[in-house]
Design an enzyme around this catalytic site. Structure first.
Site, PDB file in Angstrom:
ATOM      1  N   HIS A  50      10.600  15.517  -4.010  1.00  0.00           N
ATOM      2  CA  HIS A  50      11.582  15.223  -3.101  1.00  0.00           C
ATOM      3  C   HIS A  50      12.599  16.403  -2.606  1.00  0.00           C
ATOM      4  O   HIS A  50      12.653  16.452  -1.431  1.00  0.00           O
ATOM      5  CB  HIS A  50      12.423  14.291  -3.592  1.00  0.00           C
ATOM      6  CG  HIS A  50      13.545  13.675  -2.663  1.00  0.00           C
ATOM      7  ND1 HIS A  50      13.323  12.304  -1.867  1.00  0.00           N
ATOM      8  CD2 HIS A  50      14.663  14.117  -2.653  1.00  0.00           C
ATOM      9  CE1 HIS A  50      14.657  12.299  -1.245  1.00  0.00           C
ATOM     10  NE2 HIS A  50      15.373  13.366  -1.547  1.00  0.00           N
ATOM     11  N   GLU A  51      12.755  17.218  -3.468  1.00  0.00           N
ATOM     12  CA  GLU A  51      13.725  18.313  -3.094  1.00  0.00           C
ATOM     13  C   GLU A  51      12.970  19.202  -2.195  1.00  0.00           C
ATOM     14  O   GLU A  51      13.611  19.640  -1.121  1.00  0.00           O
ATOM     15  CB  GLU A  51      14.668  19.004  -4.147  1.00  0.00           C
ATOM     16  CG  GLU A  51      15.500  17.958  -4.825  1.00  0.00           C
ATOM     17  CD  GLU A  51      16.304  17.190  -3.911  1.00  0.00           C
ATOM     18  OE1 GLU A  51      17.003  17.886  -3.090  1.00  0.00           O
ATOM     19  OE2 GLU A  51      16.858  16.051  -4.366  1.00  0.00           O
TER      20      GLU A  51
ATOM     21  N   GLU B 154      16.163  11.002   4.123  1.00  0.00           N
ATOM     22  CA  GLU B 154      15.892  10.603   2.719  1.00  0.00           C
ATOM     23  C   GLU B 154      14.739  10.049   2.674  1.00  0.00           C
ATOM     24  O   GLU B 154      13.708  10.182   2.000  1.00  0.00           O
ATOM     25  CB  GLU B 154      17.106   9.888   2.137  1.00  0.00           C
ATOM     26  CG  GLU B 154      18.201  10.744   2.046  1.00  0.00           C
ATOM     27  CD  GLU B 154      18.006  11.725   0.978  1.00  0.00           C
ATOM     28  OE1 GLU B 154      17.397  11.452  -0.045  1.00  0.00           O
ATOM     29  OE2 GLU B 154      18.469  12.883   1.354  1.00  0.00           O
TER      30      GLU B 154
END
Length: 287
Positions: free
Chosen positions: A139-140, A220
């Site tokens: 995700h990062e 996100e």
């Protein structure tokens, strides 16, 4: 609200210096064109300075310990996992760091795709299964690969410019109106003018924060999708489920929270930098 107050205090602190600079440059802030130049320089300047020093600020404020040479198998696995994901995503290897916090969280920051930092909390590192940590890292890394730091900096610069310009333009209109009704034509006076600007900064700052938060929530969802492509949808869902069930014993500073895996809670979803975990899980399941 912390971002709004930071914007207001920054405006007040730098206003005198900025006005001197504009005077030296010969820009008349009483004209709409001059005011717009002033607002753009001020609005974008602060945002890009923040972006430029974002890695340094993250290390200082979060106490990040960059893994220069892995000391154990956990750190080796962490670095190797980020390296593999970075290669898959077509970006240079970010710095990898650990910071001490019981909160299960992680974040990415940095001025560009090829100059980034990925950091995880000790709470996440020792509170999640490897597959879940792998998803969080993905995700990062996706945030970095998507250029989200630069994107949100540009958006923040636009809304900062809007707030600075609109607050002072409206205050000038009010000042001119007061002056037209004043026999001496003096207007509100400096302190009354600044008080009006302060209130308008606060009101418009809240509106601006909702715009930035909206784009942050979109990023996100995109980072979740990127992580699902890198490690699989099931691992990403499992990581979000663990975050939903796990304790949150600390909070990131505002400048880091926008890129954390687990966002701050807010009474109003409009002000949240992250969508609710339930919505993120549902979005992944519906892919």
């Amino acid at each position: 609200m912390k971002r709004v107050m930071l914007l207001i205090l920054t405006n007040l602190a730098i206003l005198v210096v900025a006005s001197i600079v504009m005077s030296i440059l010969g820009v008349n802030t009483k004209s709409m064109g001059g005011l717009l130049i002033f607002a753009a320089m001020f609005g974008f300047g602060g945002s890009f300075i923040s972006l430029k020093i974002s890695k340094w600020m993250a290390k200082k404020t979060m106490g990040c310990e960059v893994i220069a040479s892995p000391r154990d198998e956990t750190e080796r696995w962490l670095v190797d996992t980020v390296a593999r994901q970075a290669e898959q995503s077509g970006i240079k290897m970010p710095e990898v760091a650990i910071y001490n916090s019981g909160e299960m969280n992680a974040f990415a920051t940095g001025p560009s795709k090829d100059n980034a930092l990925v950091a995880v909390s000790t709470g996440l590192l020792y509170g999640m299964e490897k597959g879940e940590i792998e998803a969080v890292l993905a995700h990062e890394v996706s945030h970095v690969a998507n250029g989200d730091m630069v994107t949100l900096t540009l958006i923040q610069g636009v809304v900062n410019t809007f707030v600075i310009f609109a607050a002072r333009a409206i205050a000038q209109v009010i000042d001119n109106f007061v002056a037209s009704d004043d026999e001496e034509g003096e207007g509100m006076g400096f302190f009354a003018y600044m008080a009006v600007v302060f209130v308008l900064d606060m009101i418009l700052g809240i509106l601006a924060s909702t715009i930035v938060a909206y784009f942050s929530r979109i990023r996100e969802f995109k980072a979740d999708e990127g992580a699902a492509r890198l490690v699989g949808k099931d691992k990403m869902i499992a990581a979000l489920e663990r975050l939903r069930q796990g304790p949150a014993t600390g909070e990131m500073p505002a400048q880091m929270s926008a890129f954390g895996i687990n966002g701050k809670k807010s009474m109003a979803e409009l002000l949240m930098s992250h969508p609710p975990l339930e919505k993120r899980i549902e979005a992944l399941r519906n892919q």
